[in-house]
Design a protein around this motif. Structure first.
Motif, mmCIF file in Angstrom:
data_model
loop_
_atom_site.group_PDB
_atom_site.id
_atom_site.type_symbol
_atom_site.label_atom_id
_atom_site.label_comp_id
_atom_site.label_asym_id
_atom_site.label_seq_id
_atom_site.Cartn_x
_atom_site.Cartn_y
_atom_site.Cartn_z
ATOM 1 N N ASP A 166 -0.887 13.344 7.180
ATOM 2 C CA ASP A 166 0.263 12.600 6.583
ATOM 3 C C ASP A 166 -0.091 11.497 6.125
ATOM 4 O OD1 ASP A 166 3.040 12.532 6.273
ATOM 5 O OD2 ASP A 166 3.199 10.909 7.649
ATOM 6 N N ALA A 167 -1.027 10.537 6.527
ATOM 7 C CA ALA A 167 -1.521 9.163 5.965
ATOM 8 C C ALA A 167 -2.363 9.712 4.574
ATOM 9 C CB ALA A 167 -2.326 8.656 6.953
ATOM 10 N N ARG A 168 -3.127 10.532 4.524
ATOM 11 C CA ARG A 168 -3.475 10.873 3.238
ATOM 12 C C ARG A 168 -2.521 11.161 2.234
ATOM 13 N NH1 ARG A 168 -8.033 15.291 2.524
ATOM 14 N NH2 ARG A 168 -8.998 14.573 0.253
ATOM 15 N N ALA A 169 -1.707 12.195 2.533
ATOM 16 C CA ALA A 169 -0.730 12.565 1.702
ATOM 17 C C ALA A 169 -0.043 11.375 1.296
ATOM 18 C CB ALA A 169 0.045 13.623 2.093
ATOM 19 N N LYS A 170 0.282 10.293 2.002
ATOM 20 C CA LYS A 170 1.042 9.192 1.678
ATOM 21 C C LYS A 170 0.365 8.591 0.632
ATOM 22 C CE LYS A 170 4.766 9.097 5.139
ATOM 23 N NZ LYS A 170 4.988 8.933 6.845
ATOM 24 N N ALA A 171 -0.885 8.366 0.908
ATOM 25 C CA ALA A 171 -1.910 7.454 0.309
ATOM 26 C C ALA A 171 -2.072 7.848 -1.278
ATOM 27 C CB ALA A 171 -3.111 7.425 0.719
#
Ligand SMILES: Cc1ncc(COP(=O)(O)O)c(C=O)c1O
Length: 400
Positions: free
Chosen positions: A21-26
């Motif tokens: 989720d963090a990678r996608a949001k970044a």
């Protein structure tokens, strides 16, 4: 030589679901048009009446101070009442401990119940936090594998085959993250009776209780197997039902001795949950269920859409889930085939490729103990959902 980081904590794996989720949001923040199927949270805002209660609580000096570790008394009462209303499980307010999300409830329950070497049966695919939380508490997770052929449901026979003299506890979650599977009432009862007969504890995670579709019904194990109540811990929270993941309010319900032990643990770890969040949770659980009914209708529509769309994607086999907001298709037929000059051999590699080539984020089955699958959350807008699956279709059709 002693290491800088302890073995106990150094051995914990990063939460794969939060990492995706963090990678996608970044990537999204950097301007890339990523479609995220990774998040385990509703895409709706928290209902207004809940936010309004929190706003008022901010201005009440009573809530600027420490409060009882176990939870605001009025919230513990309301959770006991809500539990009787929604699942039929009758408990006293002193059997409720308000925690910093369902995650803290899980950790505290495992810590309160498991001694070093105690085994906890864990049907797989399992939610990624369970094994780490069990290990942190000194226990040993023992996986009980299931697959799409049984709708990802474990049987008493499978559980019995995994039981040993060290088995203390069974982790039971229905509706399930990551599969969306919902156990039928008679199977809940059979498993509960088997656990009671062998003196096992059951940790039952009811956080998706209101997200069931079609003919499926949520069943609370200690209600259908009352003799289990003295060895049962129920975990629940407001995160999924009221779109309140960021507020961090969950709870555990259990026998009084276990709850008292868990309160002691929490009194040294974190003390009370933020009062403003507790007042928001109080408004949520004391109100009616109309907000979740609306969300459920949207999730049900998206569930049927995503199953239909994924059904046409080459190499993807997607059973229709009955609950939560996830689908858990097999992608085994795509592994080992050539795709855009690469040859992914694991679901983790396939997810990386999908993120890079199609800008679609999914969580690989490795995170849930079952490589060869991917989890997609359908808690996202209808247009994004169709666009995201369309991109996967285009990409996977190229595999040869
Ligand atoms: C099965 C299950 N249990 C518990 C939780 C914990 O939720 P929270 O800590 O946000 O209350 C989650 C969240 O993803 C979940 O999927």
């Amino acid at each position: 030589m002693t290491g800088r980081v302890s073995h106990r904590v150094g051995g914990i794996a990063e939460s794969a679901t939060l990492a995706v989720d963090a990678r996608a949001k970044a990537l999204k923040a950097a301007g890339r048009p990523v479609i995220g199927f990774g998040a385990g949270e509703p895409d709706f805002p928290t209902p207004d009446y809940i936010v309004a209660a929190a706003e008022a609580a901010c201005r009440d000096p009573r809530h600027h101070r420490y409060s009882p570790t176990g939870g605001l008394p009025e919230l513990r009462e309301a959770i006991a009442a809500k539990t009787a209303r929604d699942s039929g499980f009758a408990v006293g307010a002193d059997q409720v401990l308000v925690t910093n999300g369902g995650k803290q409830a899980l950790y505290e329950a495992f810590a309160a119940l498991l001694d070093p070497g105690d085994e906890a049966l864990l049907p797989a695919p399992y939610w990624t936090t369970y094994p780490e939380s069990i290990r942190l508490a000194g226990g040993v997770p023992v996986e009980v594998p299931t697959d799409e052929s049984s709708g990802y449901l474990a049987t008493v026979e499978q559980l019995e085959a995994a039981r040993t003299a060290r088995t203390k506890l069974l982790v039971f979650v229905s509706p399930s993250n990551p599969t969306g599977a919902v156990y039928p009432p008679d199977q809940v009862e059979r498993i509960g009776r088997w656990a009671a007969q062998h003196g096992l504890w059951v940790l039952t995670d009811e956080i998706y209780e209101h997200l069931v579709y079609g003919e499926a019904r949520f069943t609370s194990m200690p209600v259908v197997v009352p003799e289990l109540a003295d060895r049962c811990v129920v975990v629940n929270g407001v995160a999924k039902t009221y779109a309140m993941t960021g507020w961090r309010v969950g709870w555990l319900i259990g026998p009084r001795d276990v709850v008292a032990a868990a309160v002691n643990l929490q009194s040294h770890a974190t003390s009370n949950v933020a009062n403003v969040s507790q007042v928001a949770a109080l408004a949520a659980v004391s109100g009616d269920l109309s907000a979740v009914a609306e969300m459920r209708a949207a999730f049900d529509r998206r569930r049927r859409t995503i199953v239909r769309l994924l059904g046409d994607v080459p190499g993807v086999v997607c059973p229709e889930p009955d609950g939560a907001f996830y689908v858990y298709p097999s992608v085994k037929d795509l592994l080992g085939r050539e795709l855009r000059g690469r040859r992914p051999t694991t679901s983790a590699q396939l997810c990386e490729l999908a993120l890079e080539e199609a800008e679609v984020a999914m969580v690989p089955g490795e995170a849930f103990g079952t490589p060869g699958y991917v989890r997609l959350s359908y808690a996202l807008g209808d247009d994004d959902l169709a666009e995201g699956v369309g991109r996967l279709h285009k990409l996977f059709a190229e595999a040869h």
